[in-house]
Design a protein around this motif. Structure first.
Motif, PDB file in Angstrom:
ATOM      1  N   PRO A 126       8.113  10.537   2.362  1.00  0.00           N
ATOM      2  CA  PRO A 126       8.357   9.338   2.961  1.00  0.00           C
ATOM      3  C   PRO A 126       7.113   8.215   2.996  1.00  0.00           C
ATOM      4  CG  PRO A 126       8.881  11.327   4.136  1.00  0.00           C
ATOM      5  CD  PRO A 126       8.201  11.795   2.779  1.00  0.00           C
ATOM      6  N   TYR A 127       5.938   8.788   3.087  1.00  0.00           N
ATOM      7  CA  TYR A 127       4.753   7.832   2.813  1.00  0.00           C
ATOM      8  C   TYR A 127       4.861   6.903   1.762  1.00  0.00           C
ATOM      9  CZ  TYR A 127       0.080   6.023   1.917  1.00  0.00           C
ATOM     10  OH  TYR A 127      -0.914   5.166   2.058  1.00  0.00           O
ATOM     11  N   GLY A 128       5.175   7.569   0.441  1.00  0.00           N
ATOM     12  CA  GLY A 128       5.065   6.674  -0.679  1.00  0.00           C
ATOM     13  C   GLY A 128       6.401   5.824  -0.654  1.00  0.00           C
ATOM     14  N   SER A 129       7.646   6.211  -0.162  1.00  0.00           N
ATOM     15  CA  SER A 129       8.968   5.569  -0.057  1.00  0.00           C
ATOM     16  C   SER A 129       8.745   4.319   0.733  1.00  0.00           C
ATOM     17  CB  SER A 129       9.887   6.569   0.106  1.00  0.00           C
ATOM     18  OG  SER A 129      10.091   7.593  -0.646  1.00  0.00           O
ATOM     19  N   VAL A 130       7.870   4.292   1.621  1.00  0.00           N
ATOM     20  CA  VAL A 130       7.981   3.370   2.806  1.00  0.00           C
ATOM     21  C   VAL A 130       7.277   2.360   2.498  1.00  0.00           C
ATOM     22  CG1 VAL A 130       5.809   3.608   3.959  1.00  0.00           C
ATOM     23  CG2 VAL A 130       7.588   3.159   5.568  1.00  0.00           C
ATOM     24  N   ALA A 131       6.622   2.006   1.297  1.00  0.00           N
ATOM     25  CA  ALA A 131       6.020   0.759   0.811  1.00  0.00           C
ATOM     26  C   ALA A 131       7.090  -0.113   0.339  1.00  0.00           C
ATOM     27  CB  ALA A 131       5.122   0.997  -0.185  1.00  0.00           C
ATOM     28  N   SER A 132       8.242   0.304  -0.234  1.00  0.00           N
ATOM     29  CA  SER A 132       9.337  -0.591  -0.772  1.00  0.00           C
ATOM     30  C   SER A 132      10.149  -0.988   0.225  1.00  0.00           C
ATOM     31  CB  SER A 132      10.346   0.316  -1.915  1.00  0.00           C
ATOM     32  OG  SER A 132      10.921   1.269  -1.180  1.00  0.00           O
ATOM     33  N   ALA A 133      10.246  -0.365   1.723  1.00  0.00           N
ATOM     34  CA  ALA A 133      10.764  -0.988   2.858  1.00  0.00           C
ATOM     35  C   ALA A 133       9.901  -1.805   3.765  1.00  0.00           C
ATOM     36  CB  ALA A 133      11.274   0.273   3.819  1.00  0.00           C
ATOM     37  N   MET A 134       8.798  -1.924   3.293  1.00  0.00           N
ATOM     38  CA  MET A 134       7.958  -2.803   4.190  1.00  0.00           C
ATOM     39  C   MET A 134       7.627  -4.435   3.582  1.00  0.00           C
ATOM     40  SD  MET A 134       4.660  -0.251   4.716  1.00  0.00           S
ATOM     41  CE  MET A 134       3.369  -1.418   5.359  1.00  0.00           C
ATOM     42  N   THR A 135       8.125  -4.267   2.329  1.00  0.00           N
ATOM     43  CA  THR A 135       8.014  -5.898   1.494  1.00  0.00           C
ATOM     44  C   THR A 135       8.602  -5.684   0.322  1.00  0.00           C
ATOM     45  OG1 THR A 135       6.715  -7.746   0.896  1.00  0.00           O
ATOM     46  CG2 THR A 135       5.816  -5.109   0.528  1.00  0.00           C
ATOM     47  N   GLU A 136       9.311  -6.842  -0.197  1.00  0.00           N
ATOM     48  CA  GLU A 136       9.595  -7.249  -1.433  1.00  0.00           C
ATOM     49  C   GLU A 136       9.054  -7.747  -2.083  1.00  0.00           C
ATOM     50  OE1 GLU A 136      14.458  -6.632  -1.165  1.00  0.00           O
ATOM     51  OE2 GLU A 136      13.589  -8.434  -0.353  1.00  0.00           O
ATOM     52  N   LEU A 137       7.722  -8.399  -1.827  1.00  0.00           N
ATOM     53  CA  LEU A 137       6.898  -9.579  -2.564  1.00  0.00           C
ATOM     54  C   LEU A 137       6.109  -8.430  -3.513  1.00  0.00           C
ATOM     55  CD1 LEU A 137       5.875 -12.082   0.287  1.00  0.00           C
ATOM     56  CD2 LEU A 137       7.624 -12.211  -1.425  1.00  0.00           C
ATOM     57  N   PRO A 138       6.064  -9.119  -4.519  1.00  0.00           N
ATOM     58  CA  PRO A 138       5.205  -7.991  -5.581  1.00  0.00           C
ATOM     59  C   PRO A 138       3.774  -8.099  -5.461  1.00  0.00           C
ATOM     60  CG  PRO A 138       6.833  -9.658  -6.812  1.00  0.00           C
ATOM     61  CD  PRO A 138       6.733  -9.788  -5.441  1.00  0.00           C
ATOM     62  N   GLN A 139       3.262  -9.139  -5.069  1.00  0.00           N
ATOM     63  CA  GLN A 139       1.559  -9.145  -4.615  1.00  0.00           C
ATOM     64  C   GLN A 139       1.379  -8.388  -3.616  1.00  0.00           C
ATOM     65  OE1 GLN A 139       0.893 -13.736  -5.612  1.00  0.00           O
ATOM     66  NE2 GLN A 139      -0.971 -12.520  -6.723  1.00  0.00           N
ATOM     67  N   GLU A 140       2.209  -8.577  -2.514  1.00  0.00           N
ATOM     68  CA  GLU A 140       1.962  -7.482  -1.241  1.00  0.00           C
ATOM     69  C   GLU A 140       1.967  -6.153  -1.603  1.00  0.00           C
ATOM     70  OE1 GLU A 140       2.937 -10.202   2.753  1.00  0.00           O
ATOM     71  OE2 GLU A 140       4.655  -8.878   1.913  1.00  0.00           O
ATOM     72  N   ARG A 141       2.926  -5.693  -2.412  1.00  0.00           N
ATOM     73  CA  ARG A 141       3.149  -4.495  -3.001  1.00  0.00           C
ATOM     74  C   ARG A 141       1.785  -3.951  -3.771  1.00  0.00           C
ATOM     75  NH1 ARG A 141       9.759  -3.733  -4.638  1.00  0.00           N
ATOM     76  NH2 ARG A 141      10.259  -3.548  -2.518  1.00  0.00           N
ATOM     77  N   ALA A 142       1.359  -4.883  -4.750  1.00  0.00           N
ATOM     78  CA  ALA A 142       0.389  -4.440  -5.248  1.00  0.00           C
ATOM     79  C   ALA A 142      -1.126  -4.353  -4.403  1.00  0.00           C
ATOM     80  CB  ALA A 142      -0.092  -5.647  -6.328  1.00  0.00           C
ATOM     81  N   ARG A 143      -0.913  -5.419  -3.168  1.00  0.00           N
ATOM     82  CA  ARG A 143      -2.163  -4.890  -2.392  1.00  0.00           C
ATOM     83  C   ARG A 143      -2.024  -3.673  -1.490  1.00  0.00           C
ATOM     84  NH1 ARG A 143      -1.489  -9.807  -0.389  1.00  0.00           N
ATOM     85  NH2 ARG A 143      -2.812 -10.815  -1.903  1.00  0.00           N
ATOM     86  N   LEU A 144      -0.590  -3.552  -1.262  1.00  0.00           N
ATOM     87  CA  LEU A 144      -0.579  -2.213  -0.595  1.00  0.00           C
ATOM     88  C   LEU A 144      -0.997  -0.931  -1.319  1.00  0.00           C
ATOM     89  CD1 LEU A 144       3.014  -2.258   1.173  1.00  0.00           C
ATOM     90  CD2 LEU A 144       0.969  -1.788   2.376  1.00  0.00           C
ATOM     91  N   SER A 145      -0.870  -1.093  -2.589  1.00  0.00           N
ATOM     92  CA  SER A 145      -1.059   0.096  -3.344  1.00  0.00           C
ATOM     93  C   SER A 145      -2.694  -0.010  -3.684  1.00  0.00           C
ATOM     94  CB  SER A 145      -0.346  -0.402  -5.050  1.00  0.00           C
ATOM     95  OG  SER A 145       0.984   0.018  -4.876  1.00  0.00           O
ATOM     96  N   SER A 146      -3.185  -1.169  -3.584  1.00  0.00           N
ATOM     97  CA  SER A 146      -4.772  -1.048  -3.694  1.00  0.00           C
ATOM     98  C   SER A 146      -5.304  -0.627  -2.370  1.00  0.00           C
ATOM     99  CB  SER A 146      -5.277  -2.609  -3.846  1.00  0.00           C
ATOM    100  OG  SER A 146      -4.767  -3.190  -5.050  1.00  0.00           O
ATOM    101  N   TYR A 147      -4.866  -0.913  -1.295  1.00  0.00           N
ATOM    102  CA  TYR A 147      -5.093  -0.357  -0.043  1.00  0.00           C
ATOM    103  C   TYR A 147      -5.110   1.256  -0.083  1.00  0.00           C
ATOM    104  CZ  TYR A 147      -6.665  -4.293   2.673  1.00  0.00           C
ATOM    105  OH  TYR A 147      -7.319  -5.408   3.276  1.00  0.00           O
ATOM    106  N   ARG A 148      -4.009   1.639  -0.478  1.00  0.00           N
ATOM    107  CA  ARG A 148      -3.653   3.095  -0.435  1.00  0.00           C
ATOM    108  C   ARG A 148      -4.826   3.620  -1.482  1.00  0.00           C
ATOM    109  NH1 ARG A 148       1.886   6.272  -2.818  1.00  0.00           N
ATOM    110  NH2 ARG A 148       1.139   8.307  -2.573  1.00  0.00           N
ATOM    111  N   ALA A 149      -5.168   3.185  -2.416  1.00  0.00           N
ATOM    112  CA  ALA A 149      -6.206   3.714  -3.269  1.00  0.00           C
ATOM    113  C   ALA A 149      -7.346   3.603  -2.409  1.00  0.00           C
ATOM    114  CB  ALA A 149      -6.353   2.748  -4.462  1.00  0.00           C
ATOM    115  N   VAL A 150      -7.735   2.708  -1.581  1.00  0.00           N
ATOM    116  CA  VAL A 150      -8.809   2.588  -0.591  1.00  0.00           C
ATOM    117  C   VAL A 150      -8.736   3.954   0.128  1.00  0.00           C
ATOM    118  CG1 VAL A 150      -9.868   1.627   1.173  1.00  0.00           C
ATOM    119  CG2 VAL A 150      -9.500   0.266  -0.840  1.00  0.00           C
ATOM    120  N   GLY A 151      -7.727   4.267   0.826  1.00  0.00           N
ATOM    121  CA  GLY A 151      -7.621   5.397   1.740  1.00  0.00           C
ATOM    122  C   GLY A 151      -7.868   6.880   0.960  1.00  0.00           C
ATOM    123  N   GLN A 152      -7.377   6.904  -0.278  1.00  0.00           N
ATOM    124  CA  GLN A 152      -7.574   7.943  -1.116  1.00  0.00           C
ATOM    125  C   GLN A 152      -9.179   8.197  -1.223  1.00  0.00           C
ATOM    126  OE1 GLN A 152      -5.450   8.022  -4.884  1.00  0.00           O
ATOM    127  NE2 GLN A 152      -7.018   9.461  -5.593  1.00  0.00           N
TER     128      GLN A 152
END
Length: 465
Positions: free
Chosen positions: A136-162
């Motif tokens: 569910p955590y990984g899946s929710v990103a595609s339900a939060m936004t459809e904008l490519p750069q926002e998705r890339a930013r979400l992925s980057s913040y995810r990397a920060v959390g890790q």
């Protein structure tokens, strides 16, 4: 067909990004703990042989790949007033944290076979619980936004959390390995503390993220899901690349503490190696969205794979007497692998729109589960390969010094494995079919179809498509 819209699409805020990053920090307080230290715990604390420990890692991680698919199917069938994904953070986070404590608390006094059985069962149950949080955590990103750069930013913040979780692990656990008189007690105490912090982060994740991308409310059948995944060529290629990347990545993660303690001569070097890798992850946070905007996700992914391979060569060839060279090489590796990780999640989110465009069904959970399945297979192969390499080289658990053959094997496993496997993963992505221009065109068609269905549903007419 009715349409479910959990909320009105909006620009993501800092609160969204930080909450999402905190979720992956919570994930990795258990998951990365197992990735970095579970093999060492099994061999040097529990007393399992490297061969038995490696078999457990391989079997359970393949099992976790299956549980990811099960969790993905459950997620796609979930409909609640809190959304499709958020309830899992609230109700599955606490059991996961408790199972993390059990994972590193093998009871003393067991026979060798009893300890192995406990290790196998506790890791398998932990893996099941982790699937019902991580999918569910990984899946929710595609339900939060459809904008490519926002998705890339979400992925980057995810990397920060890790990255933050990984740094905490290195600073807290590595000194214990070097100096603790009772490693079993230390591991259990650390996991209890991580469990409290992780649960707080899951509650925060539940309270901050919102699911705003509309999706069809009608349930998607298992047959539709499997058909959509099977014909989703971008997803299939990404999954093939993921197996290779995660194999190389998990050989390194599994052997890193051995590299620090036995090759460089002090387990506390784990801190320096981890910090350099994490600094690369932090450096990539502002860079990845810019790379996506200028070159596209595919080209950036391939370039990051080549950079990772260069870092791996440096790790393998750095002289043990010159730890600075190894530390710098880990930094180069960190830059490359951080970009790949961020881009992999962003690319997966794009495959959801491709599936909706191509097959007419939107299956966030199953798409993510398919990618996670292949990642877990790669993790299992990587962990098993690392343990097998240690066993074949003659590694002796608890020995003050290791044979030269073992030290060489640790160096080459830690460095050349990511060079070979991540490099091959980058080559596979040469066949990935979605460019940024193609994705924008496809997304426009998907949005137009949704609008048509909504108008048709409101007027009582059958949709044209």
């Amino acid at each position: 067909m009715s349409t479910e819209a959990p909320g009105r699409p909006r620009d993501l805020t800092t609160r969204d990004y930080l909450g999402y990053a905190g979720g992956d920090a919570a994930n990795n307080l258990t998951f990365m703990m197992a990735s970095l230290f579970l093999l060492l715990y099994y061999t040097d604390v529990v007393g399992l042989s490297a061969a038995v420990a490696g078999a457990i890692l391989l079997v359970v991680r393949v099992w976790q790949a299956v549980t990811d698919l099960v969790a993905g199917r459950f997620v796609d069938l979930t409909t609640t007033r809190w959304g499709r994904f958020r309830p899992y953070f609230l109700f599955c986070g606490a059991p996961l944290m408790l199972l993390g404590v059990a994972l590193f608390s093998v009871p003393g006094g067991l026979s060798a076979s009893g300890a192995a059985l406990y290790a196998l069962v506790s890791y398998a149950v932990f893996g099941l619980a982790y699937s019902f949080v991580n999918i569910p955590y990984g899946s929710v990103a595609s339900a939060m936004t459809e904008l490519p750069q926002e998705r890339a930013r979400l992925s980057s913040y995810r990397a920060v959390g890790q990255a933050l979780a990984t740094v905490v692990l290195a600073f807290v656990v590595a000194p214990q390995i070097q100096t603790s008189p009772n490693l079993q007690r230390s591991f259990t105490t650390v996991m209890i503390a991580f469990g409290v912090v992780g649960l707080a982060l899951y509650v925060t994740l539940f309270r901050t993220v919102r699911e705003t991308v509309p999706r069809d409310a009608a349930p998607v059948t298992l047959r539709q899901t499997l058909a959509a995944i099977g014909r989703n060529r971008p997803l299939v290629i990404l999954c093939l690349s993921a197996i290779l990347v995660l194999t190389g990545m998990f050989v390194l993660q599994t052997t890193q503490v051995y590299y620090a303690r036995d090759v460089l001569g002090n387990a506390n070097f784990t801190i320096a190696l981890t910090v350099m890798t994490v600094l690369g992850q932090f450096a990539m946070v502002p860079v990845v969205p810019r790379l996506v905007g200028r070159f596209g996700k595919k080209q950036a992914y391939i370039a990051a794979g080549l950079l990772t391979a260069v870092g791996g060569i440096g790790i393998a060839l750095s002289p043990p007497a010159a730890p600075v060279a190894a530390i710098v090489s880990f930094g180069v590796y960190g830059l490359g692998i951080a970009a790949i990780q961020a881009l992999m999640w962003a690319l997966e989110a794009d495959t959801v729109e491709y599936g909706e465009w191509d097959a007419g069904v939107r299956t966030e959970g199953s798409n993510y589960a398919a990618l996670s399945f292949t990642r877990k297979v790669g993790q299992g192969i990587g962990g098993g390969l690392a343990a097998w390499g240690l066993g074949v080289s003659g590694y002796v658990a608890g020995a003050a010094t290791q044979r030269q053959e073992s030290l060489t094997a640790i160096r080459y496993l830690t460095g050349f494995a990511p060079t070979i496997f991540v490099g091959l993963g980058a080559v596979v992505m040469l066949t990935y079919p979605l460019s940024e221009a193609r994705f924008r065109q496809m997304l426009g068609e998907v949005v137009a179809r949704r609008a048509t269905r909504t108008r048709s549903a409101g007027s009582g007419e059958a949709p044209a498509d």
